[in-house]
Design a protein around this motif. Sequence first.
Motif, PDB file in Angstrom:
ATOM      1  N   LEU A 130       0.739  -1.153   0.029  1.00 12.67           N
ATOM      2  CA  LEU A 130      -0.045  -0.037  -0.062  1.00 12.67           C
ATOM      3  C   LEU A 130       0.889   1.112   0.100  1.00 12.67           C
ATOM      4  N   HIS A 131       1.970   1.419   0.890  1.00 13.78           N
ATOM      5  CA  HIS A 131       2.720   2.360   1.052  1.00 13.78           C
ATOM      6  C   HIS A 131       3.711   2.678  -0.361  1.00 13.78           C
ATOM      7  N   ALA A 132       4.048   1.645  -0.853  1.00 11.55           N
ATOM      8  CA  ALA A 132       4.538   1.595  -2.201  1.00 11.55           C
ATOM      9  C   ALA A 132       3.738   2.203  -3.180  1.00 11.55           C
ATOM     10  N   LEU A 133       2.508   1.866  -3.164  1.00 10.04           N
ATOM     11  CA  LEU A 133       1.572   2.229  -4.287  1.00 10.04           C
ATOM     12  C   LEU A 133       1.252   3.727  -4.298  1.00 10.04           C
ATOM     13  N   LEU A 134       1.141   4.048  -2.996  1.00 11.82           N
ATOM     14  CA  LEU A 134       0.888   5.388  -2.469  1.00 11.82           C
ATOM     15  C   LEU A 134       1.794   6.469  -2.942  1.00 11.82           C
ATOM     16  N   GLY A 135       3.201   6.012  -2.873  1.00 11.07           N
ATOM     17  CA  GLY A 135       4.229   6.825  -3.370  1.00 11.07           C
ATOM     18  C   GLY A 135       4.259   7.042  -4.881  1.00 11.07           C
ATOM     19  N   ARG A 136       3.707   5.920  -5.409  1.00 11.66           N
ATOM     20  CA  ARG A 136       3.552   5.998  -7.092  1.00 11.66           C
ATOM     21  C   ARG A 136       2.175   6.993  -7.408  1.00 11.66           C
ATOM     22  N   LEU A 137       1.354   6.908  -6.676  1.00 14.22           N
ATOM     23  CA  LEU A 137       0.104   7.714  -7.222  1.00 14.22           C
ATOM     24  C   LEU A 137       0.222   9.224  -6.651  1.00 14.22           C
ATOM     25  N   GLY A 138       1.012   9.480  -5.740  1.00 15.78           N
ATOM     26  CA  GLY A 138       1.132  10.830  -5.230  1.00 15.78           C
ATOM     27  C   GLY A 138       1.517  11.830  -6.603  1.00 15.78           C
ATOM     28  N   PRO A 139       2.617  11.479  -7.721  1.00 15.46           N
ATOM     29  CA  PRO A 139       2.734  12.579  -8.731  1.00 15.46           C
ATOM     30  C   PRO A 139       1.531  12.633  -9.351  1.00 15.46           C
ATOM     31  N   LEU A 140       0.483  11.569  -9.459  1.00 16.11           N
ATOM     32  CA  LEU A 140      -0.501  11.628 -10.408  1.00 16.11           C
ATOM     33  C   LEU A 140      -1.725  12.637  -9.678  1.00 16.11           C
ATOM     34  N   GLY A 141      -1.540  13.198  -8.568  1.00 16.24           N
ATOM     35  CA  GLY A 141      -2.401  13.769  -7.982  1.00 16.24           C
ATOM     36  C   GLY A 141      -3.117  13.100  -6.792  1.00 16.24           C
ATOM     37  N   VAL A 142      -2.974  12.194  -6.438  1.00 16.95           N
ATOM     38  CA  VAL A 142      -3.661  11.346  -5.402  1.00 16.95           C
ATOM     39  C   VAL A 142      -2.886  11.595  -3.981  1.00 16.95           C
ATOM     40  N   THR A 143      -3.649  12.732  -3.340  1.00 13.87           N
ATOM     41  CA  THR A 143      -2.806  13.178  -2.145  1.00 13.87           C
ATOM     42  C   THR A 143      -3.502  13.046  -1.188  1.00 13.87           C
ATOM     43  N   HIS A 144      -5.173  12.896  -1.175  1.00 11.36           N
ATOM     44  CA  HIS A 144      -5.911  12.887  -0.238  1.00 11.36           C
ATOM     45  C   HIS A 144      -6.979  11.665  -0.360  1.00 11.36           C
ATOM     46  N   LEU A 145      -7.475  11.392   0.721  1.00 12.13           N
ATOM     47  CA  LEU A 145      -8.335  10.408   0.743  1.00 12.13           C
ATOM     48  C   LEU A 145      -9.540  10.340  -0.447  1.00 12.13           C
ATOM     49  N   GLU A 146     -10.041  11.649  -0.521  1.00 12.96           N
ATOM     50  CA  GLU A 146     -11.054  11.926  -1.758  1.00 12.96           C
ATOM     51  C   GLU A 146     -10.360  11.163  -2.916  1.00 12.96           C
ATOM     52  N   ASP A 147      -9.175  11.489  -3.070  1.00 14.51           N
ATOM     53  CA  ASP A 147      -8.620  11.253  -4.462  1.00 14.51           C
ATOM     54  C   ASP A 147      -8.428   9.481  -4.421  1.00 14.51           C
ATOM     55  N   LEU A 148      -8.266   9.188  -3.519  1.00 11.47           N
ATOM     56  CA  LEU A 148      -7.773   7.751  -3.335  1.00 11.47           C
ATOM     57  C   LEU A 148      -9.018   6.839  -3.648  1.00 11.47           C
ATOM     58  N   HIS A 149     -10.327   7.371  -3.680  1.00 13.20           N
ATOM     59  CA  HIS A 149     -11.415   6.529  -3.593  1.00 13.20           C
ATOM     60  C   HIS A 149     -11.350   6.324  -4.876  1.00 13.20           C
ATOM     61  N   THR A 150     -11.208   6.970  -6.007  1.00 11.45           N
ATOM     62  CA  THR A 150     -11.350   7.131  -7.458  1.00 11.45           C
ATOM     63  C   THR A 150      -9.906   6.788  -8.263  1.00 11.45           C
ATOM     64  N   ALA A 151      -8.857   6.438  -7.238  1.00 10.84           N
ATOM     65  CA  ALA A 151      -7.491   6.449  -8.101  1.00 10.84           C
ATOM     66  C   ALA A 151      -7.459   5.226  -9.090  1.00 10.84           C
ATOM     67  N   SER A 152      -8.517   4.343  -8.776  1.00 10.42           N
ATOM     68  CA  SER A 152      -8.247   3.186  -9.793  1.00 10.42           C
ATOM     69  C   SER A 152      -9.655   3.322 -10.919  1.00 10.42           C
ATOM     70  N   ASP A 153      -9.959   4.531 -10.926  1.00 10.94           N
ATOM     71  CA  ASP A 153     -10.885   4.817 -12.156  1.00 10.94           C
ATOM     72  C   ASP A 153     -10.110   5.003 -13.390  1.00 10.94           C
ATOM     73  N   PRO A 154     -10.893   4.690 -14.436  1.00  8.64           N
ATOM     74  CA  PRO A 154     -10.248   4.894 -15.760  1.00  8.64           C
ATOM     75  C   PRO A 154     -10.452   6.415 -16.359  1.00  8.64           C
ATOM     76  N   VAL A 155      -9.743   7.212 -15.462  1.00  8.20           N
ATOM     77  CA  VAL A 155      -9.694   8.583 -16.112  1.00  8.20           C
ATOM     78  C   VAL A 155      -8.442   8.911 -16.573  1.00  8.20           C
ATOM     79  N   PRO A 156      -8.333   9.776 -17.557  1.00  8.89           N
ATOM     80  CA  PRO A 156      -7.069  10.142 -18.376  1.00  8.89           C
ATOM     81  C   PRO A 156      -6.314  11.001 -17.166  1.00  8.89           C
ATOM     82  N   GLN A 157      -4.836  10.564 -17.325  1.00 11.56           N
ATOM     83  CA  GLN A 157      -4.101  11.384 -16.053  1.00 11.56           C
ATOM     84  C   GLN A 157      -4.158  12.774 -16.405  1.00 11.56           C
ATOM     85  N   LYS A 158      -4.441  13.132 -17.772  1.00 10.76           N
ATOM     86  CA  LYS A 158      -4.350  14.570 -17.831  1.00 10.76           C
ATOM     87  C   LYS A 158      -5.380  15.382 -17.183  1.00 10.76           C
ATOM     88  N   ARG A 159      -6.599  14.615 -17.197  1.00  4.86           N
ATOM     89  CA  ARG A 159      -7.975  15.247 -16.621  1.00  4.86           C
ATOM     90  C   ARG A 159      -7.666  15.095 -15.151  1.00  4.86           C
TER      91      ARG A 159
END
Length: 592
Positions: free
Chosen positions: A207-236
């Motif tokens: 989990l901690h390793a994955l969160l480290g990779r998700l940070g640069p994608l804008g996933v920094t808060h719990l509200e982001d994490l709930h949808t981090a696996s959604d098929p949303v383009p990274q640019k958006r």
Amino acid sequence: MQRSLLAAAPGGRLPLDDATRSAGVSGTPVQLGLGDLGTALHEVTFVVVDLETTGGSPAGSEITEIGAVKVRGGEVLGEFQTLVNPGMPIPPTITVLTGITNAMVIQAPPIAEVLPAFLEFAGFGRGAVLVAHNAGFDAGFLRHATERMDLTWPRPPVVDTVKLARRVVTKDEAPNHKLSTLAALFSTAVTPDHRALHDARATVDVLHALLGRLGPLGVTHLEDLHTASDPVPQKRRRKATMADGLPHGPGVYQFVGPGGEVLYVGTAVNLHRRVRSYFTAAEKRARIGEMLDVATGVRTIPCATVLEAQVRELRLIAELDPPYNRRSRRPERRPWLRLTDEPFPRLSLVRHLPAEQLGAALGPFTSHRAATEALEAVQEAVAVRRCTARLPLVPRAGASACALAEMGRCGAPCVGGQDVAGYAGVVARARTVLGTDVDDVVGVLRGKIRALAAQQRYEEAATHRDRLQALLAGARRSERLRPLVTTPEILAARRRDRGGWEFVLVRHGRLAGTAASEPGADPMPVAQALRATAEAVPPPATACGAAPVEESELVASWLEQPGVRLVEVEPGVMPLACPVRGAARHQLPARG
């Protein structure tokens, strides 16, 4: 405390100064409050869970071991581990996989004793988040056991490390997303071995390793994490920062383009949460996705109440005509159903209705088709003439009757079959219907529907059903709006959930202003100030002319809420009431 009022500029437009237009635009330096971004991931309590069971489904299988690690901010807060007596033999294949034998669990406590202790440890009811690898499996077993024990499943937020891994771990790095594969990739401190606590510890590192990779994608808060696996383009997804710093209260938001043009206008109960939701998989509209790719910022107009926000949205859409809003651009063109002004009146659809004729017309209807269906419904029950020619008092020489006269469905005033006095009874019945007393029409059409259905002529029955539905909808709208739009002034109040009062001032169906009093303060000075400073609304020349029908319907819905009190009402030509025997008491037939 008085809030901003809905004082309108000439033409009914909301005045937006330069400060308002630039408020909240992404890119402008903003000092964020601590609560503006949501819950930062380092502040979230994660309970990483792993279960061993006798099978792959809660139906017919039982838990044999529970292991959990509670972590926050990278620090282990506690661990939970116990074997569980499943009350049934453990299949040999499961023993080979997990190493748990029947002898090991014979003295272990049953799930009825273990589960309450685990739920207390986890603290799901206190905001903890459940994390598991293939979380649907573990959460499903826990929920099933809880419900079987007549306990309440706390429904915690669930994070699945499998789904997160699919987002950031490519096939070049790992052939699959199994826990053992990811543990090897990230060099976890514990090697998973199908024992609950060991696997939970390994999942924590993953989990901690994955969160480290998700940070640069804008996933920094719990509200982001709930949808981090959604098929949303990274640019958006990266544009979710547009929501940073936005208020958490009600208001209107505007997505703007590269040139500052308004692309889309919306309303929200919570501006921050609503804008952020656009950058998750919850937003599935292709047209809005296209808009988000073009948008460069968000402007917001905080409002005192949700009603104010809804009305501002309607007015801004009418003023700005944003390209990505699909609401009606010409609400003033909605049709009305009325009788013509001639010796032998007939039913007619009109786009503009004088205010003094409001009590003798139905509408406005949502579309020309709905208005036509309502007209046909009345014609089925009332023998009003259907020809469109203007008939003189004395029939023209050589005039001939139509087929409806031969069928007995028209009195044929065109050929002298009815004089003005004889036709007056027909007109009186039609006026009764236009006054929203639709009982006769409802009785006739329901009788026809039953007869046609008994003959298995279902398509014809459906036609009559749709006509009746259109008539009832139009009559109910008339009953609802007539008293509202003919009342010069209504001052109403509703107690707010957090204390104090919310005031709404309505003039001729138009929201003239809103205000709110603070908890514990005398509300009447606020109400008096609202009346003195709200928008002046003169009596309109046309029916429902002071505001778009959508706005008046929003106001009507607010007034109909439980707990709303009428503080002062300036009486109009119609009482502020809905008729007891009106169309509203008829149940609308469902479309099949």
